[in-house]
Design a protein around this motif. Sequence first.
Motif, PDB file in Angstrom:
ATOM      1  N   VAL A  97      15.450 -10.617 -58.538  1.00 34.28           N
ATOM      2  CA  VAL A  97      14.455 -10.492 -59.601  1.00 34.28           C
ATOM      3  C   VAL A  97      14.474 -11.753 -60.468  1.00 34.28           C
ATOM      4  CG1 VAL A  97      13.782  -9.184 -61.634  1.00 34.28           C
ATOM      5  CG2 VAL A  97      14.676  -7.994 -59.631  1.00 34.28           C
ATOM      6  N   LYS A 140       7.008   3.055 -76.657  1.00 29.74           N
ATOM      7  CA  LYS A 140       6.915   2.312 -75.395  1.00 29.74           C
ATOM      8  C   LYS A 140       7.012   3.281 -74.208  1.00 29.74           C
ATOM      9  CE  LYS A 140       8.189  -2.074 -73.447  1.00 29.74           C
ATOM     10  NZ  LYS A 140       9.239  -2.384 -72.485  1.00 29.74           N
ATOM     11  N   ARG A 171       1.487 -13.900 -73.180  1.00 34.65           N
ATOM     12  CA  ARG A 171       0.942 -12.586 -72.832  1.00 34.65           C
ATOM     13  C   ARG A 171       0.951 -11.582 -73.976  1.00 34.65           C
ATOM     14  NH1 ARG A 171       3.696 -10.645 -67.712  1.00 34.65           N
ATOM     15  NH2 ARG A 171       5.330 -12.175 -68.074  1.00 34.65           N
ATOM     16  N   LYS A 219      -7.629 -12.103 -76.072  1.00 31.59           N
ATOM     17  CA  LYS A 219      -6.678 -13.168 -75.747  1.00 31.59           C
ATOM     18  C   LYS A 219      -5.670 -12.839 -74.649  1.00 31.59           C
ATOM     19  CE  LYS A 219      -4.554 -15.980 -78.656  1.00 31.59           C
ATOM     20  NZ  LYS A 219      -3.822 -16.389 -79.874  1.00 31.59           N
ATOM     21  N   ARG A 220      -5.338 -11.541 -74.507  1.00 36.14           N
ATOM     22  CA  ARG A 220      -4.265 -11.201 -73.556  1.00 36.14           C
ATOM     23  C   ARG A 220      -4.870 -10.708 -72.252  1.00 36.14           C
ATOM     24  NH1 ARG A 220      -1.428 -13.695 -77.002  1.00 36.14           N
ATOM     25  NH2 ARG A 220      -1.644 -12.905 -79.089  1.00 36.14           N
ATOM     26  N   TRP A 241       0.327  -7.991 -64.356  1.00 28.83           N
ATOM     27  CA  TRP A 241       0.366  -9.049 -65.369  1.00 28.83           C
ATOM     28  C   TRP A 241       1.215  -8.709 -66.576  1.00 28.83           C
ATOM     29  CZ3 TRP A 241      -5.459 -10.893 -65.520  1.00 28.83           C
ATOM     30  CH2 TRP A 241      -5.684 -11.696 -64.397  1.00 28.83           C
ATOM     31  N   LEU A 242       1.627  -7.476 -66.716  1.00 29.25           N
ATOM     32  CA  LEU A 242       2.416  -7.139 -67.903  1.00 29.25           C
ATOM     33  C   LEU A 242       3.913  -7.167 -67.648  1.00 29.25           C
ATOM     34  CD1 LEU A 242       3.710  -3.986 -68.252  1.00 29.25           C
ATOM     35  CD2 LEU A 242       1.316  -3.411 -68.181  1.00 29.25           C
ATOM     36  N   VAL A 243       4.327  -7.058 -66.371  1.00 24.42           N
ATOM     37  CA  VAL A 243       5.778  -7.073 -66.132  1.00 24.42           C
ATOM     38  C   VAL A 243       6.299  -8.500 -66.299  1.00 24.42           C
ATOM     39  CG1 VAL A 243       5.776  -5.073 -64.612  1.00 24.42           C
ATOM     40  CG2 VAL A 243       5.592  -7.358 -63.630  1.00 24.42           C
ATOM     41  N   LYS A 244       7.565  -8.579 -66.758  1.00 24.87           N
ATOM     42  CA  LYS A 244       8.136  -9.876 -67.066  1.00 24.87           C
ATOM     43  C   LYS A 244       8.638 -10.589 -65.816  1.00 24.87           C
ATOM     44  CE  LYS A 244      11.081 -10.099 -70.543  1.00 24.87           C
ATOM     45  NZ  LYS A 244      12.281  -9.491 -71.144  1.00 24.87           N
ATOM     46  N   ALA A 245       9.314  -9.872 -64.952  1.00 30.21           N
ATOM     47  CA  ALA A 245       9.929 -10.552 -63.810  1.00 30.21           C
ATOM     48  C   ALA A 245       9.806  -9.739 -62.522  1.00 30.21           C
ATOM     49  CB  ALA A 245      11.395 -10.834 -64.099  1.00 30.21           C
ATOM     50  N   ASP A 246      10.029  -8.473 -62.597  1.00 32.91           N
ATOM     51  CA  ASP A 246      10.135  -7.672 -61.391  1.00 32.91           C
ATOM     52  C   ASP A 246       8.770  -7.112 -60.987  1.00 32.91           C
ATOM     53  OD1 ASP A 246      10.953  -6.255 -59.264  1.00 32.91           O
ATOM     54  OD2 ASP A 246      12.015  -4.700 -60.377  1.00 32.91           O
ATOM     55  N   GLN A 267       7.963  -5.813 -58.133  1.00 32.85           N
ATOM     56  CA  GLN A 267       8.047  -4.906 -56.984  1.00 32.85           C
ATOM     57  C   GLN A 267       7.143  -3.677 -57.141  1.00 32.85           C
ATOM     58  OE1 GLN A 267      11.605  -2.529 -56.275  1.00 32.85           O
ATOM     59  NE2 GLN A 267      11.794  -3.467 -54.264  1.00 32.85           N
ATOM     60  N   ARG A 268       7.239  -3.003 -58.296  1.00 37.15           N
ATOM     61  CA  ARG A 268       6.485  -1.762 -58.471  1.00 37.15           C
ATOM     62  C   ARG A 268       4.971  -1.998 -58.511  1.00 37.15           C
ATOM     63  NH1 ARG A 268      10.597   1.316 -62.606  1.00 37.15           N
ATOM     64  NH2 ARG A 268      11.612  -0.708 -62.642  1.00 37.15           N
ATOM     65  N   PHE A 305      -3.813  -9.360 -69.609  1.00 32.32           N
ATOM     66  CA  PHE A 305      -3.434  -8.055 -69.061  1.00 32.32           C
ATOM     67  C   PHE A 305      -4.080  -6.920 -69.842  1.00 32.32           C
ATOM     68  CE2 PHE A 305      -0.052  -7.752 -72.262  1.00 32.32           C
ATOM     69  CZ  PHE A 305       0.167  -6.394 -72.390  1.00 32.32           C
ATOM     70  N   LEU A 340      12.128 -19.117 -64.397  1.00 31.78           N
ATOM     71  CA  LEU A 340      11.181 -18.139 -63.844  1.00 31.78           C
ATOM     72  C   LEU A 340       9.753 -18.427 -64.321  1.00 31.78           C
ATOM     73  CD1 LEU A 340      11.116 -15.162 -62.372  1.00 31.78           C
ATOM     74  CD2 LEU A 340      10.564 -14.466 -64.707  1.00 31.78           C
TER      75      LEU A 340
END
Lengths: 314, 213
Positions: free
Chosen positions: A184, B41, A274, B113-114, B167-172, B174-175, B116, A255
């Motif tokens: 990741v 959240k 973002r 502006k965003r 576009w909202l996930v930071k790194a992963d 996969q999902r 996502f 990253l």
Amino acid sequence: MIRKQTDEVHPSEITPENVYLNRRTFIRIASAAGIGLASSVVFPQILYGQDRWQQGKKGPYDVGDEVSKFKDITTYNNFYEFGVDKSDPSENSGSFRPRPWTVRIEGEVKKPTTYNLEDILKPAKIEDRIYRHRCVEGWSMVIPWRGFPLADLIRRVEPTSRAKYVAFETVYRPEEMPGQKRPVLEWPYVEGLRLDEARHPLTLFAVGLYGKDLLNQNGAPLRLVVPWKYGFKSIKSIVKIRFVEKEPPTTWNLLAPNEYGFYSNVNPDVDHPRWSQKSERRIGDFLKRKTLMFNGYGDQVGGMYAGMDLKKYF
Amino acid sequence: MPKKQWEIRILKPLVVLLALLPVGLLVWRGLAGELSANPIKDITEETGIWTLRFIVLTLTITPLRKISGWAPLVRFRRMIGLYAFFYGSLHFVTYIYLDQYFAFDEILRDVIKRPFITVGFAAFVMMIPLALTSRNIVAKWMGGKKWRLLHRLVYFTALGGVIHYLWLVKADTQRPLMYGGVLALLLGYRLWDYFRLRRVTEKPIPQAKANPV
């Protein structure tokens, strides 16, 4: 035996006022306790309010903000080595062994050495400090850390005059850290500071929080705490410290370089591409609050960035 | 009115219960104090992911019906689609009310502006006409052809939903990519089906063989 019938009430029969009032108080307390007990069964979160940290006298580095709950600090974590969800670190870090532990100190230092953690801690003056903690995702906490200034350790290892930056590295143990089994992020996690930032009196090497040893999910046994930067700069479970001449690579910057800069100072005027960084939700609050420049530590750290374009060096 | 098939009569209440289970569970976890330290959240993420799941689910109905040949299945398509809209609305309200607390200037800035949020907002807005025209009577009034054309918007809502997530996930990733994969399969099936049918209808109608001489 003839008794004189009378309407008069004997003074001794009257409930004294203080007893009477006490009974009222008793009923009030008892029913409050009953309601409290009953509602804490239905809504157990009421009980969480009782584990707040009690700081003795306010030290020079302590913030006055209300300290976050122990449960929140230890169950809501970003520590991708144990998984990407906030609950993963507390759930998946059970088999991590924070002892025995060694820290390699190398690079531009007089005597590169591998220290046992105990040898680092023995001469250190451990203290409790209440710091704000601001995550780049827009939430924040107030954490009573236990640790010692990194400056003390730097002094002991004697960096050479060529040392301009300090690079840190997290342990790599995929068998104990299930999150490391998937790429990741690039493992091991690396971070870095400019030497003056690393030497700043606010920069802490933490070994505990809430008066106890660090739990695995919080970066046991040794982690960095840099309260005026976004949380991801405060690297956890450190095994290597390297003094270097050039700005070292950092994991999140590798990253997404346009999203996470090397400095990553908390700055409400520089948005993450973002999302906005203008405000934050303090964990436990409903309404958001304004994010402060340098997370409210501007008076102490602002001088280090005088003349720098913080939009460029974000 | 035509008599309902027994499967529908039994299955419909069951599907209603199942569809309400995620929101019920969320409320229960909230009351029991089992949400995380950042419950807003949790609510945002939970209502969001269920919106996407119901969108994907409503898109599986048609392929499933065609492959299985079980016609009554289509009776669930609208209902599941409306649940997608229900969860989407919860997600939207959570953002407007719980997260931003009606800070409309902030919300407007986000939407503009965003990326996502822009794409997520668009995906939600596209669901509104679908929900409004979901009743049979409206479909009849519109005419089947127009109605079907309008309801193709759901493909764009689904695409928007996956991109919003990605576009909202930071790194992963996969999902979100998993949902993207399922969506590609479902839309791919439709494309394949469309061309297959066109080929079939374009084939010249077989003529009676000339009598052998």
